[in-house]
Design an enzyme around this catalytic site. Structure first.
Site, PDB file in Angstrom:
ATOM      1  N   ASP A  68     -27.612 -22.507  55.061  1.00 46.91           N
ATOM      2  CA  ASP A  68     -28.428 -23.703  55.034  1.00 46.91           C
ATOM      3  C   ASP A  68     -28.216 -24.451  53.724  1.00 46.91           C
ATOM      4  O   ASP A  68     -28.473 -23.932  52.643  1.00 46.91           O
ATOM      5  CB  ASP A  68     -29.892 -23.280  55.184  1.00 46.91           C
ATOM      6  CG  ASP A  68     -30.812 -24.475  55.201  1.00 46.91           C
ATOM      7  OD1 ASP A  68     -30.535 -25.401  55.971  1.00 46.91           O
ATOM      8  OD2 ASP A  68     -31.761 -24.503  54.410  1.00 46.91           O
TER       9      ASP A  68
ATOM     10  N   THR B 268     -28.439 -30.842  56.331  1.00 45.76           N
ATOM     11  CA  THR B 268     -28.534 -30.845  54.875  1.00 45.76           C
ATOM     12  C   THR B 268     -27.179 -30.643  54.230  1.00 45.76           C
ATOM     13  O   THR B 268     -26.946 -31.106  53.122  1.00 45.76           O
ATOM     14  CB  THR B 268     -29.484 -29.749  54.403  1.00 45.76           C
ATOM     15  OG1 THR B 268     -29.096 -28.534  55.007  1.00 45.76           O
ATOM     16  CG2 THR B 268     -30.895 -30.061  54.802  1.00 45.76           C
ATOM     17  N   THR B 269     -26.287 -29.946  54.904  1.00 44.31           N
ATOM     18  CA  THR B 269     -24.954 -29.755  54.356  1.00 44.31           C
ATOM     19  C   THR B 269     -24.144 -31.038  54.505  1.00 44.31           C
ATOM     20  O   THR B 269     -23.492 -31.495  53.571  1.00 44.31           O
ATOM     21  CB  THR B 269     -24.223 -28.616  55.083  1.00 44.31           C
ATOM     22  OG1 THR B 269     -25.110 -27.531  55.217  1.00 44.31           O
ATOM     23  CG2 THR B 269     -22.996 -28.193  54.338  1.00 44.31           C
TER      24      THR B 269
ATOM     25  N   ASP C 282     -34.830 -24.767  61.189  1.00 47.42           N
ATOM     26  CA  ASP C 282     -33.982 -25.937  61.423  1.00 47.42           C
ATOM     27  C   ASP C 282     -34.022 -26.351  62.886  1.00 47.42           C
ATOM     28  O   ASP C 282     -34.148 -27.530  63.210  1.00 47.42           O
ATOM     29  CB  ASP C 282     -32.524 -25.624  61.041  1.00 47.42           C
ATOM     30  CG  ASP C 282     -32.311 -25.720  59.543  1.00 47.42           C
ATOM     31  OD1 ASP C 282     -33.313 -25.871  58.829  1.00 47.42           O
ATOM     32  OD2 ASP C 282     -31.157 -25.644  59.106  1.00 47.42           O
TER      33      ASP C 282
END
Lengths: 532, 539
Positions: free
Chosen positions: B69, B102-103, B400
């Site tokens: 994550d 988020t990446t 997520d």
């Protein structure tokens, strides 16, 4: 400009980062080092380790139990920490197979390292392993045996499992004796898996052979002075209450006196209050009073005068077990004797074990509880014996819940590896290499067992493999004679649940480590220098 | 320019203490920033996509975390560089707002800056670059809207939601059971979602983990689990049709806020006080008992005496229940939390069909599970796994997936994943770029190139030949005029992401573009850093 060459710090000064190949290498090295450390303890001829505490060099532990070894050593490598964690979880969940799970995960990573060196992508390895795991699980499940319907056979199964577990431990010389003992203890639980009911007492002196299973409950406490030492059909009240003076719990309460006479009056009142409490307790019509906290001289005297046996300072575990076995409730207020459940048993007596006096409650109504009294020459032996017995009890409790069993001695590993190999043969692509490596890792377990016993592992394991391919699915290692034998006849049985948990946890951990391509290490928290 | 000279030629100091300060300015500053940001995005790149790798983090205290994550990685990375910290913030705001991607957002920002670096070297002023980026970003977002697809789902047909959650979980370690995990996540969200208002209250979903067992033992429980046991070993461990009294006051005599002291001067007083004290306990228990409650959950502790009185009165109790847990239980059971014993009454009791204590394995850990609550809105996802790290990672992954599902309920528009949206936007921007007459043209084109970073990283992580794969898909998109073509990360022999059911939410993707663009703009606008070095605590 000089700033062009100046390094731009991104991470914290003491933090570090390892990437790609280096990160993977450090994970593999760490995990394999841990595996190599514990793998010599595997199997019936596994060796023990001495652990010396860093804070107290006099404190040493001699053990063969994987989880104990791993949780006691100090490790800095993160991958190794994951292996320690799976071993600990295995211990919490099923109680045994703590070494095997670590060894299997390590061997999987060793194979993984070889594949990565051959430029196979880790994700390819992972997907291969997943397929292999399914095949292995399937093969393991079909090889199970369920004897739960036949009581005698099931008991034999349990004894075999206990013997298998104990055979690698210090108790193996007396494994018959101990196996019977733990099976009796577990069967007394009548299907419940609550091991709280089995109490283990260690008393040094005598030999391991002198250990026995006591059908009652043994409390390592003394009976109060002047009390009767033997009671038949006693009425027991178990309490958790202060028996010195009752503190005032109302906020702000404080004693202020202006003269000595007042003080003595208050003292008198306190004493009276205590005696009233004692009277209330005696009024329950009991003749045995067991308290978790201390019983001071005054109440002890009162109890003795009234012919009530008082036992003080039985700790939390002690009173909980006692209440369980005698059926009494743990009491803290004494105003309603009619509501309180009084416990009983056939006989309370003071007995000697070795040189120590203990209190034995025999003929308890709830026959589930029992006590295993361990005897042995030194405290180290006793402690290791306790750990081994605990392992065996856990495995048996698990088996009572999940009655399927599998064959040990490398047999079930062979069955799994054969299934995985067959899968590899029909899988196209690079995944097949990963699947093959899974089979190879599984075969490492019998190899290590044979190595530890000092036999020619390459010879034995290849013979074993051949035997399985020829259809002898009960073939396994006979570590007594150093040859291949029929495991069913050898009576080496293991719990299915334990085996399955080993397989799944090891795979989960190996996959987790395999997926890592970057290790970020935070700067260690700066510790204030300790002031003495 | 920290030193100037006045008209007599004397030095005139503007910034004091030259040696103690580090200063970077102009192009150098830009380059340093871009390098820092690129370093962060390079770390993250390999975690992108279904074949992304994990990172292992060792915390200050030696605790190990393994995660995929982006937000978690960056948060634990202990970044020191200011610009790198901005990237961390960026990922965090994506996490707070959307909860997924988020990446991707960090990788995109890194790639935008990389492109900007080239332009700066060509001599284009940073202002012109980010103005061009603004234009390009606007085009991209409009285009995203036009290629988006809306999905329909209802309480009975959750398949599309499950498919989206599966895309989200595809990159995580739980992807071995991602069908099961997504179903759990979707069911959890749907059971707490308010379909009318299109809102989901995450407070109603509790994620509880316990190591042991295996990942597939993870389950959704309609009720609440707390990691506390019943206070007295002899109280019943299973309570059917529980009426629960929720207390935030301790079972002890009241403690007045004002300071007081009771002075005991006579022996009789001592006795009296003792009696009053006893009466307190009895009163308290009686009050609770009188309401008809058969379970007491108390936020505070109570001592042995109270404990035993509760036992004697057949009132099982749990002590030290966390405040948050208590609130959740209140919500689920419809009870009211009571702060004073005087206020306890029958209508404030919560109800549950079944309350039971559960234990695991060979340890003493006990959990209390409250099931069959009247307000079915509260659910718990109970995660199991072979070790602590895997349980933690599974919890993060499920979180997520929960976020993604919530976003879909709010806004049912989706776009296709696998880099297809980025490729399509890139093509659109590139074609528009030529129509721009000013220098911004270059910046707009650079934006289009920057978008390629996502499919490139996806392809690279999946073990494909990145440039070959990307150019192939690009050509195919133009040829077939199909914006749903992306990188085939799972080797399914089709580039059509619609057929592979790889979805992302539209707000998620839009947010990614906007946030990345904003941060890049901010970074490009800085042309000077003055750093106070040698601060006293730095040694």
């Amino acid at each position: 400009m000089s700033s062009q060459l100046a390094p731009i710090p991104i991470l914290n000064q003491n933090a570090s980062e390892e990437r790609g190949e280096i990160a993977r290498l450090s994970s593999f090295v760490g995990a394999i080092a841990i595996t190599d450390l514990v793998k010599t303890t595997l199997g019936p001829k596994g060796m023990d380790k001495i652990l010396i505490s860093a804070s107290n060099p006099n404190e040493l532990i001699i053990t063969n139990d994987g989880a104990t070894i791993l949780t006691k050593i100090y490790i800095d490598n993160p991958a190794a920490k994951i292996l320690v964690d799976i071993s600990r979880t295995q211990d919490d969940e099923v109680g045994d197979g703590t070494t095997s799970v670590c060894v299997l995960a390590g061997e999987l990573l060793r194979e993984g390292e070889r594949l990565v060196a051959q430029k196979v992508h880790p994700q390819t390895i992972i997907s291969g392993w997943r397929m292999a795991l399914e095949a292995a699980r399937g093969a393991l499940t079909t090889s199970t045996n369920d004897n739960s319907s036949d009581k005698d056979k099931f008991r034999q199964d349990l004894i075999n499992i206990a013997k298998t577990t104990l055979s690698s431990k210090i108790l193996h010389t007396e494994k018959e004796h101990f196996a019977n003992m733990v099976v009796d203890a577990v069967l007394r639980l009548k299907g419940s898996t609550n091991l709280d009911n089995i109490h283990i007492i260690k008393k040094s002196g005598g030999s391991l052979r002198d250990s026995y299973l006591d059908e009652g409950f043994i409390l390592e406490k003394k009976i109060g002075v002047g009390c009767p030492k033997r009671l038949e059909n006693p009425k027991i009240l178990i309490a958790n209450t202060a028996m010195d003076t009752d503190k005032i719990k109302i906020f702000g309460g404080k004693v202020v006196v202006d003269s000595m006479t007042e003080l003595s009056k208050i003292e008198e009142a306190e004493k009276e209050k205590m005696l009233l409490k004692c009277k209330k307790i005696v009024d329950h019509g009991i003749n045995c009073f067991i308290n978790r906290q201390l019983i001071y001289n005054l109440p002890e005297q009162y109890f003795a005068d009234n012919g009530v046996m008082s036992i003080e300072h039985a700790d939390f575990d002690g009173i909980e077990r006692l209440s369980l076995v005698t059926g009494a409730e743990i009491v803290s207020t004494f105003d309603h004797p009619e509501l309180v459940k009084i416990g009983t048993c056939k006989l309370i007596e003071e007995v000697m074990i070795g040189e120590d006096k203990v209190i034995r409650f025999s003929g308890v109504p709830s026959g589930e509880a029992c006590t295993i009294v361990l005897r042995g020459a030194t405290s180290h032996i006793l402690e290791e014996a306790e750990r081994s017995i605990h392992d065996a009890l856990c495995v048996l409790a698990v088996t009572v819940g999940e009655t399927r069993t599998v064959l040990g001695a490398g047999c079930s590993e062979m069955i799994m590896s054969k299934a995985v190999d067959e899968l590899a043969a029909i899988t196209p692509g690079k995944k097949a290499m990963a699947i093959e490596s899974f089979a190879k890792a599984l075969r490492q377990i019998p190899t290590i067992i044979a190595n530890n016993a000092g036999y020619d592992s390459s010879e034995l394991v290849s013979q074993l493999k051949a035997a399985h391919y020829q259809g002898d699915i009960k073939a396994g290692l006979n570590m007594r004679d150093g040859c291949i034998g029929n495991v069913e006849e050898l009576g080496i049985v293991e719990s299915f649940k334990v085996k399955q948990q080993v397989l799944i946890s090891a795979h989960e951990a190996a996959e987790m480590i395999m997926r890592v391509d970057d290790i970020l290490r935070a700067a260690p928290r700066r510790r204030e220098p300790m002031r003495h | 320019m920290s030193l100037a000279f006045d008209e007599y030629g004397r030095p005139f100091i503007i910034v004091r203490e030259q040696q103690a300060k580090e200063r970077l300015k102009g192009i150098e500053a830009h380059k340093a920033h871009i390098l820092a940001a690129k370093t962060i995005s390079n770390i993250m790149k390999s975690s992108l996509g279904p074949k992304g790798m994990d990172k292992m983090m060792v915390s200050q205290d030696g605790e190990v975390t393994v995660t995929n994550d982006g937000a978690t990685i960056l948060e634990n990375m202990q970044v020191d560089n200011q610009i790198a910290k901005l990237m961390v913030q960026l990922s965090k705001s994506q996490d707070d707002e959307i909860g997924d991607g988020t990446t991707g957002v960090v990788v995109l920002a890194g790639s935008l800056l990389e492109q900007a670096e080239g332009l700066i070297e060509k001599g284009i002023h940073p202002c012109r670059i980010y103005e061009g980026y603004e234009v390009a970003c606007k085009i991209a977002i409009e285009h995203l809207g036009s290629i988006s697809d809306s999905i329909t789902f209802s309480k009975d047909d959750l398949e599309p939601l499950v498919k989206t959650a599966m895309t989200c979980l595809g990159s995580k370690i739980v992807n071995r059971f991602h069908r099961q995990m997504s179903e759990i996540a979707v069911k959890a969200v749907v059971s707490v979602a308010d379909m009318e208002r299109k809102d989901v209250n995450f407070e109603n979903i509790k994620l509880e983990g316990k190591e042991g067992g295996k990942l597939e033992d993870t389950q959704l429980i309609k009720g609440i689990i707390i990691d506390k046991g019943i206070s007295h070993p002899q109280m019943p461990k299973t309570i059917k049709d529980a009426k629960i009294c929720l207390l935030t006051c301790p079972f002890e005599p009241p403690k007045p806020k004002t300071k007081n002291s009771i002075e005991i001067t006579k022996a009789e007083d001592l006795k009296k006080l003792g009696d009053i004290e006893q009466q307190y306990f009895i009163d308290m228990v009686q009050k609770v008992k009188a309401t008809g409650a058969n379970l007491v959950l108390c936020q505070w502790g109570f001592d042995d005496e109270a404990n035993h009185l509760l036992l004697q009165n057949g009132l099982p109790a749990v002590r030290w229940v966390g405040g948050l847990d208590l609130e959740k239980i209140a919500m689920a059971t419809g009870g009211r939390i009571v702060a004073r014993f005087e206020d306890v009454s029958a209508d404030k009791l919560g109800k549950a069909g079944l309350v039971r204590e559960i234990g695991f394995g060979t340890t003493q850990d006990r959990y209390l599970s409250i099931e069959d609550c009247p307000n079915t809105n509260a659910v718990t996802i109970f995660v199991r796994g072979g070790n602590k790290m895997i349980v933690e990672e599974a919890k993060r992954s499920i979180h997520d997936a929960l976020c993604v599902t919530r976003n879909l309920i709010r806004d049912n528009r989706i776009i296709y994943g696998g880099g297809s949206a980025e490729i399509s936007c890139g093509l659109k921007i590139a074609s528009k770029a030529d129509e721009i007459p000013t220098i911004e043209q270059y910046a707009v084109r650079a934006f289009a190139d920057a978008l390629d970073a996502i499919p490139l990283a996806l392809a690279e992580n999946s073990g494909l030949e990145p440039i070959e794969a990307l150019s192939g898909v690009k050509a195919l998109q133009i040829k077939e005029n199909n914006p749903h073509l992306g990188i085939d990360c799972n080797y399914k022999n089709t580039n059509d992401m619609k057929a592979q059911f790889v979805f992302d939410t539209l707000p998620g993707k839009t947010q990614q573009f906007l946030l990345a663009n904003q941060v890049v703009k901010m970074i490009l606008k800085i042309d000077d850093i003055i750093k106070q070095s040698g601060s006293p605590d730095d040694e």
